[in-house]
Design a protein around this motif. Structure first.
Motif, PDB file in Angstrom:
ATOM      1  N   ILE A  37       0.860  -1.196   0.000  1.00 50.90           N
ATOM      2  CA  ILE A  37       0.000   0.000   0.000  1.00 50.90           C
ATOM      3  C   ILE A  37       0.889   1.236   0.000  1.00 50.90           C
ATOM      4  CG2 ILE A  37      -1.784   1.290   1.243  1.00 50.90           C
ATOM      5  CD1 ILE A  37      -2.734  -1.311   2.489  1.00 50.90           C
ATOM      6  N   VAL A  39       0.582   5.331   0.128  1.00 54.54           N
ATOM      7  CA  VAL A  39      -0.316   6.475   0.354  1.00 54.54           C
ATOM      8  C   VAL A  39       0.398   7.746  -0.117  1.00 54.54           C
ATOM      9  CG1 VAL A  39      -1.665   7.751   2.057  1.00 54.54           C
ATOM     10  CG2 VAL A  39      -1.296   5.291   2.356  1.00 54.54           C
ATOM     11  N   LEU A  77      -7.939   3.804   5.329  1.00 53.96           N
ATOM     12  CA  LEU A  77      -6.714   2.991   5.202  1.00 53.96           C
ATOM     13  C   LEU A  77      -6.832   1.720   6.049  1.00 53.96           C
ATOM     14  CD1 LEU A  77      -3.825   2.374   4.354  1.00 53.96           C
ATOM     15  CD2 LEU A  77      -3.007   4.003   6.064  1.00 53.96           C
ATOM     16  N   THR A  80      -8.939  -0.783   4.299  1.00 52.19           N
ATOM     17  CA  THR A  80      -8.204  -1.479   3.221  1.00 52.19           C
ATOM     18  C   THR A  80      -7.332  -2.598   3.809  1.00 52.19           C
ATOM     19  OG1 THR A  80      -8.121   0.596   2.006  1.00 52.19           O
ATOM     20  CG2 THR A  80      -6.570  -1.099   1.309  1.00 52.19           C
ATOM     21  N   ILE A  81      -6.686  -2.294   4.931  1.00 51.10           N
ATOM     22  CA  ILE A  81      -5.831  -3.313   5.573  1.00 51.10           C
ATOM     23  C   ILE A  81      -6.676  -4.505   6.032  1.00 51.10           C
ATOM     24  CG2 ILE A  81      -4.331  -3.769   7.574  1.00 51.10           C
ATOM     25  CD1 ILE A  81      -3.370  -0.818   7.267  1.00 51.10           C
ATOM     26  N   ILE A  93       1.512  -8.261   3.689  1.00 46.22           N
ATOM     27  CA  ILE A  93       1.014  -6.889   3.516  1.00 46.22           C
ATOM     28  C   ILE A  93       2.106  -5.940   3.975  1.00 46.22           C
ATOM     29  CG2 ILE A  93      -0.739  -5.201   4.231  1.00 46.22           C
ATOM     30  CD1 ILE A  93      -2.503  -7.642   5.059  1.00 46.22           C
ATOM     31  N   VAL A  95       2.769  -1.628   4.315  1.00 49.11           N
ATOM     32  CA  VAL A  95       2.317  -0.246   4.126  1.00 49.11           C
ATOM     33  C   VAL A  95       3.583   0.598   4.119  1.00 49.11           C
ATOM     34  CG1 VAL A  95       0.924   1.639   5.037  1.00 49.11           C
ATOM     35  CG2 VAL A  95       0.157  -0.726   5.339  1.00 49.11           C
ATOM     36  N   GLN A  96       3.849   1.246   2.990  1.00 52.01           N
ATOM     37  CA  GLN A  96       5.080   2.027   2.883  1.00 52.01           C
ATOM     38  C   GLN A  96       5.029   3.224   3.833  1.00 52.01           C
ATOM     39  OE1 GLN A  96       7.785   1.104   0.943  1.00 52.01           O
ATOM     40  NE2 GLN A  96       8.842   2.768   1.983  1.00 52.01           N
ATOM     41  N   LEU A  99       3.779   7.830   6.617  1.00 48.68           N
ATOM     42  CA  LEU A  99       2.390   8.104   6.210  1.00 48.68           C
ATOM     43  C   LEU A  99       2.067   9.574   6.447  1.00 48.68           C
ATOM     44  CD1 LEU A  99       0.820   4.895   7.764  1.00 48.68           C
ATOM     45  CD2 LEU A  99       0.993   5.436   5.318  1.00 48.68           C
ATOM     46  N   GLU A 105       0.738   5.988  12.391  1.00 48.37           N
ATOM     47  CA  GLU A 105       1.525   4.835  11.898  1.00 48.37           C
ATOM     48  C   GLU A 105       1.374   3.644  12.843  1.00 48.37           C
ATOM     49  OE1 GLU A 105       4.927   7.111   9.252  1.00 48.37           O
ATOM     50  OE2 GLU A 105       5.601   5.938  10.964  1.00 48.37           O
ATOM     51  N   VAL A 108      -1.780   1.787  12.202  1.00 52.46           N
ATOM     52  CA  VAL A 108      -1.682   1.053  10.937  1.00 52.46           C
ATOM     53  C   VAL A 108      -0.853  -0.221  11.141  1.00 52.46           C
ATOM     54  CG1 VAL A 108      -0.638   1.176   8.630  1.00 52.46           C
ATOM     55  CG2 VAL A 108      -2.076   3.050   9.464  1.00 52.46           C
ATOM     56  N   ILE A 112      -2.332  -4.581  10.903  1.00 55.06           N
ATOM     57  CA  ILE A 112      -1.936  -5.668   9.991  1.00 55.06           C
ATOM     58  C   ILE A 112      -1.925  -6.994  10.748  1.00 55.06           C
ATOM     59  CG2 ILE A 112      -0.031  -6.549   8.569  1.00 55.06           C
ATOM     60  CD1 ILE A 112       0.743  -3.599   8.043  1.00 55.06           C
TER      61      ILE A 112
END
Ligand code: NAP
Length: 294
Positions: A37, A39, A77, A80-81, A93, A95-96, A99, A105, A108, A112
């Motif tokens: 992902i 963003v 977000l 989506t996760i 998964i 997430v770069q 954010l 963060e 997030v 996961i």
């Protein structure tokens, strides 16, 4: 002086994963599948994610890149996760990071599913790392360990100086190097911005891991002759003579330190490439655990 060439070590890791993936295909099994992902459109993040996706393809993995707007709210977000957590076709998964400001963060990372957390940032996986249990090792420290293994760098009984204590690099590599594993068993000193006598400590280091994000910070006068130097730093430094207008610089003054070191990682072409190798290994591990559970 040995150049710890990330191209060589990463290619070896990728080749063995490629063979495994080809074997899976020959057996009619599905391939490992990584979902990334991204963003917003931060230039460095775009480059990192594109490289991760490209490396997945080269290794024979499936990959899905999900691009979300810079203005997306946290709930969207997280939703989506959750969908990716519940999707049986997805093994890993990521997430770069970083954010945008409106998104936590930490929330997030904790959203996961730990069994799909191929970046190894979830507190459950960090706890396992600390206890020496099987887990997903964060990709950059994992890549460093794979690099040490590939070039047979001796670590047992050595004094390692780690500069930086972030959750992504400094802290986990300090834990790994001090662990009772083949590329571990070091005595580790962790340094940070409040360490007063950094130069004196570095001079005691048989191994120095520089992960602070200050280009050229580690100079020859800080390095003991024969030390092994792992340069994690990646900073874009403006350079109008470069095609892109910037150059990538590490945390080590390469030329002068290389003249004193017994081994050193270049930047670019060192730890960055091994980070991707670590991520690919974690994705295969996530896949294998998922397949073995079902
Ligand atoms: P970070 O979260 O900013 O952490 C930097 C650490 O360095 C902090 O612990 C900080 O101390 C310490 N530090 C900063 N200035 C210092 C100084 N003058 N003396 C001693 N310690 C100092 O950074 P990061 O995410 O760990 O990343 C570090 C570097 O590695 C960056 O250049 C980043 O781009 C790069 N990186 C590369 C890869 C790769 O694949 N090669 C992957 C991840 C990161 P405090 O804790 O006291 O603030």
């Amino acid at each position: 002086m040995l150049v710890l060439d990330g191209k060589i070590a990463a290619a070896a890791v990728k080749e063995s994963l490629k063979l495994k993936t080809a074997q899976l295909a020959a057996e009619g099994k599905r391939k490992p599948h990584l979902a990334a992902i991204l963003v917003g459109n931060n230039g460095a993040s775009e480059t990192y994610v594109a490289s991760k996706v490209k490396n997945c393809e080269e290794t024979g993995f499936e990959s899905t890149l999900i691009r979300l707007s810079e203005n997306i709210d946290e709930a969207a977000l997280l939703s989506t996760i959750h969908s990716l957590n519940n999707d049986p076709a997805i093994d890993g998964i990521l997430v770069q990071l970083p954010l945008p400001k409106q998104i936590s963060e930490q929330k997030v990372i904790e959203a996961i599913d730990p069994s799909k957390d191929v970046d190894g940032f979830h507190p459950i996986n960090v706890g396992k790392l600390v206890q020496g249990l099987s887990t997903f090792i964060p990709a950059t420290p994992y890549g460093i360990m794979l690099m040490l293994e590939h070039f047979n760098v001796q670590t047992k009984g050595k004094h390692a100086i780690v500069i930086g204590r972030s959750n992504i690099v400094g802290r986990p590599i300090s834990i790994l190097l001090s662990s009772n594993v083949k590329e571990g068993n070091c005595t580790v000193t962790v340094c940070h911005s409040h360490t007063p006598n950094l130069k004196e400590l570095c001079l005691q280091g048989d191994i120095i891991v520089a992960a602070l994000g200050r280009p050229g910070f580690v100079t020859a006068e800080m390095v003991k002759p024969g030390a092994v130097i792992i340069d994690v730093g990646i900073t874009r430094v403006e350079d109008p003579t470069a095609k892109k207008g910037f150059r990538i610089k590490g945390d080590v003054a390469y030329e002068e330190v290389a003249a004193k070191a017994s081994a050193i990682t270049p930047v670019p072409g060192g730890v960055g490439l091994m980070t991707i190798a670590g991520l690919l290994k974690n994705t295969m591990q996530a896949y294998e655990q998922r397949v073995n559970r079902s």
